[in-house]
Design a protein around this motif. Structure first.
Motif, PDB file in Angstrom:
ATOM      1  N   GLY A 203      -5.794   4.707  -7.700  1.00 35.40           N
ATOM      2  CA  GLY A 203      -6.648   3.581  -8.080  1.00 35.40           C
ATOM      3  C   GLY A 203      -5.995   2.251  -7.762  1.00 35.40           C
ATOM      4  O   GLY A 203      -6.653   1.315  -7.304  1.00 35.40           O
ATOM      5  N   LEU A 204      -4.686   2.163  -7.995  1.00 31.46           N
ATOM      6  CA  LEU A 204      -3.967   0.937  -7.651  1.00 31.46           C
ATOM      7  C   LEU A 204      -4.004   0.700  -6.152  1.00 31.46           C
ATOM      8  O   LEU A 204      -4.177  -0.427  -5.689  1.00 31.46           O
ATOM      9  CB  LEU A 204      -2.508   1.036  -8.096  1.00 31.46           C
ATOM     10  CG  LEU A 204      -2.174   0.643  -9.528  1.00 31.46           C
ATOM     11  CD1 LEU A 204      -0.709   0.904  -9.816  1.00 31.46           C
ATOM     12  CD2 LEU A 204      -2.492  -0.833  -9.768  1.00 31.46           C
ATOM     13  N   ALA A 205      -3.821   1.761  -5.386  1.00 34.75           N
ATOM     14  CA  ALA A 205      -3.865   1.618  -3.936  1.00 34.75           C
ATOM     15  C   ALA A 205      -5.216   1.108  -3.484  1.00 34.75           C
ATOM     16  O   ALA A 205      -5.315   0.247  -2.596  1.00 34.75           O
ATOM     17  CB  ALA A 205      -3.540   2.948  -3.278  1.00 34.75           C
TER      18      ALA A 205
ATOM     19  N   LEU B  56       0.819  -1.202   0.000  1.00 32.70           N
ATOM     20  CA  LEU B  56       0.000   0.000   0.000  1.00 32.70           C
ATOM     21  C   LEU B  56       0.856   1.257   0.000  1.00 32.70           C
ATOM     22  O   LEU B  56       0.486   2.269  -0.589  1.00 32.70           O
ATOM     23  CB  LEU B  56      -0.944  -0.023   1.194  1.00 32.70           C
ATOM     24  CG  LEU B  56      -1.921  -1.213   1.214  1.00 32.70           C
ATOM     25  CD1 LEU B  56      -2.893  -1.103   2.369  1.00 32.70           C
ATOM     26  CD2 LEU B  56      -2.673  -1.320  -0.112  1.00 32.70           C
ATOM     27  N   THR B  57       2.015   1.194   0.653  1.00 34.45           N
ATOM     28  CA  THR B  57       2.918   2.347   0.597  1.00 34.45           C
ATOM     29  C   THR B  57       3.384   2.583  -0.836  1.00 34.45           C
ATOM     30  O   THR B  57       3.405   3.719  -1.324  1.00 34.45           O
ATOM     31  CB  THR B  57       4.132   2.121   1.507  1.00 34.45           C
ATOM     32  OG1 THR B  57       3.692   1.916   2.838  1.00 34.45           O
ATOM     33  CG2 THR B  57       5.072   3.322   1.470  1.00 34.45           C
ATOM     34  N   ALA B  58       3.754   1.496  -1.520  1.00 32.73           N
ATOM     35  CA  ALA B  58       4.246   1.628  -2.891  1.00 32.73           C
ATOM     36  C   ALA B  58       3.140   2.071  -3.838  1.00 32.73           C
ATOM     37  O   ALA B  58       3.308   3.008  -4.621  1.00 32.73           O
ATOM     38  CB  ALA B  58       4.842   0.299  -3.349  1.00 32.73           C
ATOM     39  N   THR B  59       1.985   1.390  -3.795  1.00 26.27           N
ATOM     40  CA  THR B  59       0.915   1.709  -4.746  1.00 26.27           C
ATOM     41  C   THR B  59       0.353   3.102  -4.518  1.00 26.27           C
ATOM     42  O   THR B  59      -0.045   3.782  -5.466  1.00 26.27           O
ATOM     43  CB  THR B  59      -0.208   0.670  -4.652  1.00 26.27           C
ATOM     44  OG1 THR B  59      -0.653   0.561  -3.284  1.00 26.27           O
ATOM     45  CG2 THR B  59       0.272  -0.685  -5.129  1.00 26.27           C
TER      46      THR B  59
ATOM     47  N   GLY C  53      -7.742   9.061  -1.183  1.00 24.34           N
ATOM     48  CA  GLY C  53      -7.213   9.228  -2.533  1.00 24.34           C
ATOM     49  C   GLY C  53      -5.966  10.066  -2.589  1.00 24.34           C
ATOM     50  O   GLY C  53      -5.599  10.569  -3.648  1.00 24.34           O
ATOM     51  N   ARG C  54      -5.281  10.239  -1.401  1.00 24.63           N
ATOM     52  CA  ARG C  54      -4.063  11.023  -1.393  1.00 24.63           C
ATOM     53  C   ARG C  54      -2.838  10.111  -1.525  1.00 24.63           C
ATOM     54  O   ARG C  54      -2.854   8.967  -1.072  1.00 24.63           O
ATOM     55  CB  ARG C  54      -3.941  11.818  -0.082  1.00 24.63           C
ATOM     56  CG  ARG C  54      -5.014  12.863   0.115  1.00 24.63           C
ATOM     57  CD  ARG C  54      -4.659  13.765   1.293  1.00 24.63           C
ATOM     58  NE  ARG C  54      -4.593  13.023   2.551  1.00 24.63           N
ATOM     59  CZ  ARG C  54      -5.650  12.866   3.367  1.00 24.63           C
ATOM     60  NH1 ARG C  54      -6.834  13.361   3.032  1.00 24.63           N
ATOM     61  NH2 ARG C  54      -5.520  12.198   4.498  1.00 24.63           N
ATOM     62  N   ARG C  55      -1.789  10.665  -2.136  1.00 23.89           N
ATOM     63  CA  ARG C  55      -0.527   9.918  -2.236  1.00 23.89           C
ATOM     64  C   ARG C  55       0.090   9.800  -0.848  1.00 23.89           C
ATOM     65  O   ARG C  55       0.130  10.767  -0.100  1.00 23.89           O
ATOM     66  CB  ARG C  55       0.446  10.660  -3.168  1.00 23.89           C
ATOM     67  CG  ARG C  55       1.798   9.978  -3.312  1.00 23.89           C
ATOM     68  CD  ARG C  55       2.647  10.717  -4.305  1.00 23.89           C
ATOM     69  NE  ARG C  55       3.965  10.111  -4.399  1.00 23.89           N
ATOM     70  CZ  ARG C  55       4.915  10.534  -5.224  1.00 23.89           C
ATOM     71  NH1 ARG C  55       4.680  11.561  -6.010  1.00 23.89           N
ATOM     72  NH2 ARG C  55       6.082   9.932  -5.255  1.00 23.89           N
ATOM     73  N   ALA C  56       0.599   8.597  -0.510  1.00 27.73           N
ATOM     74  CA  ALA C  56       1.184   8.383   0.823  1.00 27.73           C
ATOM     75  C   ALA C  56       2.395   9.279   1.011  1.00 27.73           C
ATOM     76  O   ALA C  56       3.184   9.503   0.103  1.00 27.73           O
ATOM     77  CB  ALA C  56       1.585   6.924   0.996  1.00 27.73           C
ATOM     78  N   ASP C  57       2.483   9.804   2.202  1.00 22.48           N
ATOM     79  CA  ASP C  57       3.594  10.691   2.530  1.00 22.48           C
ATOM     80  C   ASP C  57       4.879   9.864   2.657  1.00 22.48           C
ATOM     81  O   ASP C  57       4.987   9.008   3.534  1.00 22.48           O
ATOM     82  CB  ASP C  57       3.298  11.393   3.850  1.00 22.48           C
ATOM     83  CG  ASP C  57       4.351  12.450   4.180  1.00 22.48           C
ATOM     84  OD1 ASP C  57       5.402  12.460   3.505  1.00 22.48           O
ATOM     85  OD2 ASP C  57       4.096  13.239   5.105  1.00 22.48           O
ATOM     86  N   PRO C  58       5.878  10.095   1.786  1.00 20.05           N
ATOM     87  CA  PRO C  58       7.095   9.275   1.832  1.00 20.05           C
ATOM     88  C   PRO C  58       7.902   9.479   3.085  1.00 20.05           C
ATOM     89  O   PRO C  58       8.805   8.722   3.377  1.00 20.05           O
ATOM     90  CB  PRO C  58       7.871   9.739   0.588  1.00 20.05           C
ATOM     91  CG  PRO C  58       7.397  11.134   0.346  1.00 20.05           C
ATOM     92  CD  PRO C  58       5.951  11.135   0.744  1.00 20.05           C
ATOM     93  N   ARG C  59       7.592  10.530   3.860  1.00 15.85           N
ATOM     94  CA  ARG C  59       8.357  10.764   5.087  1.00 15.85           C
ATOM     95  C   ARG C  59       7.864   9.908   6.242  1.00 15.85           C
ATOM     96  O   ARG C  59       8.479   9.846   7.289  1.00 15.85           O
ATOM     97  CB  ARG C  59       8.277  12.246   5.460  1.00 15.85           C
ATOM     98  CG  ARG C  59       9.008  13.142   4.462  1.00 15.85           C
ATOM     99  CD  ARG C  59       8.734  14.598   4.744  1.00 15.85           C
ATOM    100  NE  ARG C  59       7.316  14.887   4.568  1.00 15.85           N
ATOM    101  CZ  ARG C  59       6.783  16.101   4.787  1.00 15.85           C
ATOM    102  NH1 ARG C  59       7.551  17.088   5.207  1.00 15.85           N
ATOM    103  NH2 ARG C  59       5.493  16.310   4.601  1.00 15.85           N
TER     104      ARG C  59
END
Length: 677
Positions: free
Chosen positions: A595-597, A586-589, A627-633
């Protein structure tokens, strides 16, 4: 037997029964007592004061010039003491001398009775030498000279023997007081003694003659055989359907301690002398090695029952016999080069069709054989081994193919050395160093195990890929990923190098291979594939191709779809969906596509991984559902003892530093990423 093997044996057939023109070595013996008039009993090693006294009573040694015997210090500076002034004795000396003479005669190819007549004692002090010369016949039936080198502290004084274009350097200098050096050569051979650099060299000289014969032998002439063998070996390099190496078992037995070209006996010495010179001229490698066959299997009783363990040396060992050979190992060991040095090879496998002749071990008695009584649920068993020395030969152009037969424990270190040499040279991919590394890589890939089972500490795949990255060899990277990683020879420890290697390929090809790796391996190694996807995500932009396709392949591989049958190996169980995997997925998608997530959440729930959300980092689920992109931090550490994190700034999983976009040379083959050959 191969055509080359048959022709080689036929070419060497006339050598059988003949020895070589010289022999030499060092042997531990019961030392003799030596008393010299005017000096007394000689100590071993000889004392400096005794050496001085020997020189004082000796006379300058002459040499033969035509019909004359002359003294010329420009030709020979040596001191001699006549045999009449020297008495050699000792309780064991006669037996020791007879054994030495018999071994030497065998090495020279002589089977008739031989006598050794003591001629003189020679003293070589510092600076003494004797230039090229031939010995004259000093007694009827004399055919050779034997030199025994006594223990003394000295350097130099090597004996150089020449015959028909061959030159052999012998230095039979004993290092222990219980050892004696020996050398013998046919009387018609040219020979010299190099200058003694330090100390004193003390030798006993004997004339070897036939008992009851007056016509002396001459050193063997193998020029005809040599020519045939050279031509044959030169043609072998380019011949098709021929083995990469050949093994010629020897007639005589040799222990590892005495295994050397200089110690070969009888026909072995003759064959060895021909092959040493022919191999050098034909650009072939030649070695001596011990040839071993080890067998084990089931046995059966032929007599009364006994609880004793049997071996072939036991009484009543005939109560057992071999029923079936179950395991059989064929290998070479104790490698030696013609110059006497060790070759540096470990145990080395061979095939029976490489033996010349292939039936060389048939009808031989085992060197060791042990039978074991039945115990518990196991029946009676046996172990046995056969060992012979052999000459091992291959064309140098096939050297890497032969090396590859030794397996990865030999080839990986060698490839690492080649790669390091190429990097240091700053040469191009057209250089001989790069081409040799590429050729070896090809041999290794063709023979690499295709098994999907990997030991826990197996790092060989990663080492191989790392070397191809350093070489910039796109062709070999492509082959490894396509033929091995994407066919089930895969482990999580490979992921770092797989991502770096894929970055050297064209993006469409990298995508294709990574998708294949995920599809093939996810059913059995789901967590490893999740880790691979996450590493692809944190790699430099575009380095691993289309991330959406790779992620979709991983989601499609998740268990739980009743319409799809999981494809795993016969002995492999599908791996469960773990919380750590769900976090990776889930972190990657979430960083690829919302949509992939969402698909990842849905499929994870379907396969019973709802509990993973309880262990996910705070805010990850909310980001994805919104629908937000995961925070990479955010740290992606599972609460159930997580395995890695995605740190701010794009660090890769497992604490591996994010690879720079240009941390390696361009892939061989340019934009396509495909190397040459």
């Amino acid at each position: 037997m191969s055509s080359i093997g048959t022709k080689l044996l036929n070419s060497l057939r006339s050598v059988e029964g003949s020895g070589d023109f010289c022999v030499g070595g060092i042997q531990e013996v019961f030392m003799p007592t030596i008393d010299v008039d005017g000096v007394g009993r000689i100590a071993f090693p000889i004392l400096p004061v005794q050496a001085e006294r020997l020189v004082a009573i000796a006379e300058a040694a002459p040499y033969g010039r035509g019909e004359e015997t002359v003294v010329d210090r420009e030709v020979r500076t040596t001191w001699q003491i006549d045999s009449a002034k020297v008495r050699i004795g000792g309780r064991h000396w006669d037996k020791t001398l007879a054994g030495l003479v018999a071994d030497i005669a065998l090495g020279l190819g002589v089977s008739e009775p031989v006598a050794a007549d003591f001629y003189k004692l020679l003293v070589y002090d510092t600076g003494s030498f004797f230039v090229d010369h031939r010995d004259t016949e000093k007694a009827p039936g004399m055919f050779a000279t034997m030199v025994l080198v006594l223990p003394s502290t000295h350097s130099g004084g090597e004996l150089v023997i020449k015959h028909l274009g061959r030159e052999v350097v012998l230095d039979p200098r004993p290092e222990e007081s219980s050892e004696i050096g020996f050398a013998a050569f046919y009387a018609d051979c040219v020979h010299e003694v190099r200058p003694v650099k330090t100390g004193c060299r003390l030798t006993l000289v004997y004339n070897l003659r036939f008992v009851g014969k007056r016509r002396p032998l001459k050193a063997p002439d193998y020029r005809a055989e040599h020519g045939r063998v050279v031509e044959l070996l030169q043609n072998w390099a380019s011949a098709e359907d021929e083995p990469d190496k050949l093994i010629l078992p020897l007639e005589h037995a040799y222990t590892p301690a005495e295994l050397s070209f200089s110690a070969l006996k009888g026909a072995d010495a003759g064959v060895g002398s021909v092959l040493v010179k022919a191999a050098a001229e034909a650009d072939c490698d030649l070695h001596l090695a011990l040839v071993s066959i080890e067998e084990s299997g089931s046995a059966e009783h032929t007599g009364y029952y006994s609880r004793r363990r049997r071996s072939r040396d036991d009484e009543d060992s005939e109560e057992f016999e071999v029923a079936e050979v179950i395991d059989r190992a064929l290998f070479l060991s104790e490698w030696r080069r013609p110059d006497g040095s060790e070759a540096g090879f470990d145990d080395f496998p061979f095939a029976e069709d490489e033996l010349c002749p292939p039936d060389a071990f048939e009808d031989l008695m085992p060197d060791e054989e042990h039978f074991h009584e039945a115990t518990g649920n196991e029946g009676a068993s046996f172990e046995r081994s056969y060992r012979r020395a052999g000459l091992v030969l291959w064309p140098r152009v096939r050297r890497l193919a032969v090396l590859n037969q030794a397996g990865l424990r030999a080839t990986l270190p060698h490839l690492e050395q080649l790669t390091a040499r190429w990097e240091t040279s700053n040469a191009s991919i057209q250089s001989p160093e790069w081409r040799e590394a590429d050729e070896l890589s090809g041999h290794m890939l063709r023979s690499w195990s295709r098994s999907s089972w990997r030991a826990a500490d197996d790092a060989e795949a990663g080492r191989m890929l790392d070397l191809q990255i350093r070489l910039g060899n796109g062709k070999r990277i492509d082959a490894f990923l396509a033929e091995l990683s994407a066919e089930g020879h895969y482990a999580a420890s490979d992921n770092g190098t797989i991502v770096r290697a894929a970055a050297l390929l064209a993006a469409p090809r990298a995508t294709e291979l990574l998708v294949r790796i995920v599809r093939r391996n996810a059913p059995a190694r789901l967590s490893a594939c999740g880790d691979l996807l996450l590493r692809c995500v944190v790699a430099p932009m575009g380095a691993t191709g289309d991330l959406e396709q790779i992620a979709a392949a991983l989601i499609d591989a998740l268990p739980g779809d009743p319409t799809r049958r999981e494809e795993v190996g016969t002995w492999t169980r599908p791996t469960p969906v773990t919380p750590g995997f769900v976090v990776d997925l889930l972190t990657a998608t979430s960083r690829i596509d919302a949509g992939l997530a969402a698909r990842g959440i849905e499929q994870s729930d379907r396969c019973g991984a709802r509990g993973a959300w309880d262990r996910a980092p705070a805010g990850l689920a909310e980001d994805i559902r919104a629908g937000r992109r995961a925070d990479p931090r955010r740290s992606c550490v599972c609460q159930a003892g997580g395995k890695h994190g995605v740190a701010g700034g794009g660090a890769s999983p497992g604490g591996v530093s994010r690879p720079p976009a240009q941390a390696h040379r361009p892939a061989a083959g340019g934009a396509t990423g495909l190397g040459q050959g």
